[in-house]
Design an enzyme around this catalytic site. Sequence first.
Site, mmCIF file in Angstrom:
data_model
loop_
_atom_site.group_PDB
_atom_site.id
_atom_site.type_symbol
_atom_site.label_atom_id
_atom_site.label_comp_id
_atom_site.label_asym_id
_atom_site.label_seq_id
_atom_site.Cartn_x
_atom_site.Cartn_y
_atom_site.Cartn_z
ATOM 1 N N GLU A 184 -11.007 -6.912 -10.314
ATOM 2 C CA GLU A 184 -9.854 -6.017 -10.434
ATOM 3 C C GLU A 184 -9.379 -5.999 -11.897
ATOM 4 O OE1 GLU A 184 -5.981 -7.257 -8.882
ATOM 5 O OE2 GLU A 184 -5.827 -5.319 -7.875
ATOM 6 N N SER B 171 -1.836 -11.299 -7.027
ATOM 7 C CA SER B 171 -3.273 -11.322 -7.302
ATOM 8 C C SER B 171 -4.011 -12.246 -6.342
ATOM 9 C CB SER B 171 -3.491 -11.804 -8.733
ATOM 10 O OG SER B 171 -2.931 -13.092 -8.869
ATOM 11 N N LYS C 245 11.966 -13.802 -4.731
ATOM 12 C CA LYS C 245 11.600 -14.011 -6.134
ATOM 13 C C LYS C 245 10.837 -12.788 -6.633
ATOM 14 C CE LYS C 245 8.252 -15.730 -8.810
ATOM 15 N NZ LYS C 245 8.565 -14.870 -9.934
ATOM 16 N N CYS D 250 -2.280 -1.530 -6.665
ATOM 17 C CA CYS D 250 -3.299 -2.254 -5.891
ATOM 18 C C CYS D 250 -4.225 -1.248 -5.205
ATOM 19 C CB CYS D 250 -2.640 -3.156 -4.877
ATOM 20 S SG CYS D 250 -1.378 -2.308 -3.944
ATOM 21 N N GLU E 242 -0.732 -10.341 0.661
ATOM 22 C CA GLU E 242 -1.313 -9.031 0.328
ATOM 23 C C GLU E 242 -1.749 -9.104 -1.123
ATOM 24 O OE1 GLU E 242 -2.201 -6.768 2.285
ATOM 25 O OE2 GLU E 242 -1.166 -7.471 4.070
#
Length: 479
Positions: free
Chosen positions: A380, A226, A173, A281, A247
């Site tokens: 973030e 996220s 996906k 990231c 991750e």
Amino acid sequence: MNRVGVFLGKYVIPEEREYYQVRNPADTSEVVGEFPLMMREDVKRAMEEAEKGFQSWSNMLPVQRANVLYRAANLIESRASQMAELLTREEGKTLQDSMFEVTRTVNLLRFYAGLITSKTGKVIPSQDPRTTLLTFREPLGVVGVITPWNFPLSLPAWKIVPALATGNSVVWKPASITPAVGTEFVKALYDAGLPEGVLNTVLGPGSTVGDEMTSSKFDALTFTGSLEVGREVARKMGGKFVRLQLELGGKNATILSRKGKLSLAIEHVVRAAFGLTGQACTATSRFLVPRELHDEVVTKLVERTKRLTVGNGLTKGVDVGPLASREQYEKVLSYIKVGKEEGAKLVLGGEPIKEHERGYFVQPTIFDQVTPEMRIAREEIFGPVLSVMTYEGMDQAIEIVNGTEYGLVAEIVTDDITEAVEFSRNAKVGVVKVNKPTTGLEPWVPYGGVKGSGNDVYKEMGEEALDFFTRYKAVYVGY
Ligand code: NAD
């Protein structure tokens, strides 16, 4: 209109589904393509196809699978410029950065094709002279892959390629806003001889299709995204006894040491904070400088950042593209507002770019006098926003680096070897860079975050990626 299909066993354009438009974030009047909005039941169908695909693929010899991967690498190389352009049109990054993703994907295909023909198991000496001990590496079965939009080609590749190399089949996906270049990637693998059903795609939002992926019975699931969604995925997968790889985000820092080159630190920070529009990231979002060098650093940093050209990633000479979506654009502007309200000093940017009114452009933004408890220093942002912070001694600098819930990458700029080694030991991150920008990863090196940046069980990339996608079976042979 240009309707693009999906892979359910083979390439199909599902007539019964609604279609949604993917638009260029640099110019939203341009439609990149129309893609099917798939439903929960499509995940089931993709899994059935993948189960069939697994039967043939897992029984092929490693060298036969490797040959498919080598051919796919050659095809992608021959289609590199079209794929890079498509990537820029759907995600916004510069053509040069898109080309870098294509090259990395080609390297990944060749790397795992090479590895899989030799890393298949071991022979271990036995305590009994008439016994031979063997281990076989076996594929797990059908692997679910969920990926974000910021690296729509190379990031899925660093999951899918080792999964396929080791004999698994896959249901993937992609993020719904960036399905186009991924479709070309899968096409290249089928054109290279991948048997039907081995790699399947489902498109649609996280709330339906993504949610269905985490409710399904995959043999393993690998997710990048996220921290917030990663937590939700971990909660849903808990208790399922299914191998799970997460991750997640980062809040990466570069430290300029008193023993390091100031000009080098500035070059690295400008590249890693504003390149890729800060949507990596591994982007640098905190820059730690010794207190007495602060004024000089800020003056030079602002001067250098002002020289960046922001614009459509397809235009030659552009350094910084748009944010990838309206959602991202609004999120970044809201964090800039937070920074101002928290009392950080805005020294550059902070505004949308009006002359690019059809795209999601925000000026490269620098906040000074940022302190560790501020939200802009901890959360973030995922955009072109940098926080400058000061420190007195190296212990304090390391405390600041380690003081967020993330732990992905950290850089130290220093010419002192002892300092570099001590920093490498003490930084609570998955990747340390010494005199190298936080962005930029090589596919032959294991990668992954710690703390809130990942569940830290298995690494991605490198030889280590094979461990996630296989299990060892021990075989005792007496004779
Ligand atoms: P996201 O978490 O919103 O979405 C990631 C993927 O998960 C998308 O495909 C999305 O559709 C899907 N998803 C959303 N909700 C879901 C749910 N409830 N169940 C299952 N799937 C769901 O992240 P994003 O905005 O696409 O990407 C940006 C994030 O990804 C940043 O936090 C960034 O740091 C992180 N990222 C991490 C790495 C890494 O290697 N550590 C690399 C790239 C990006």
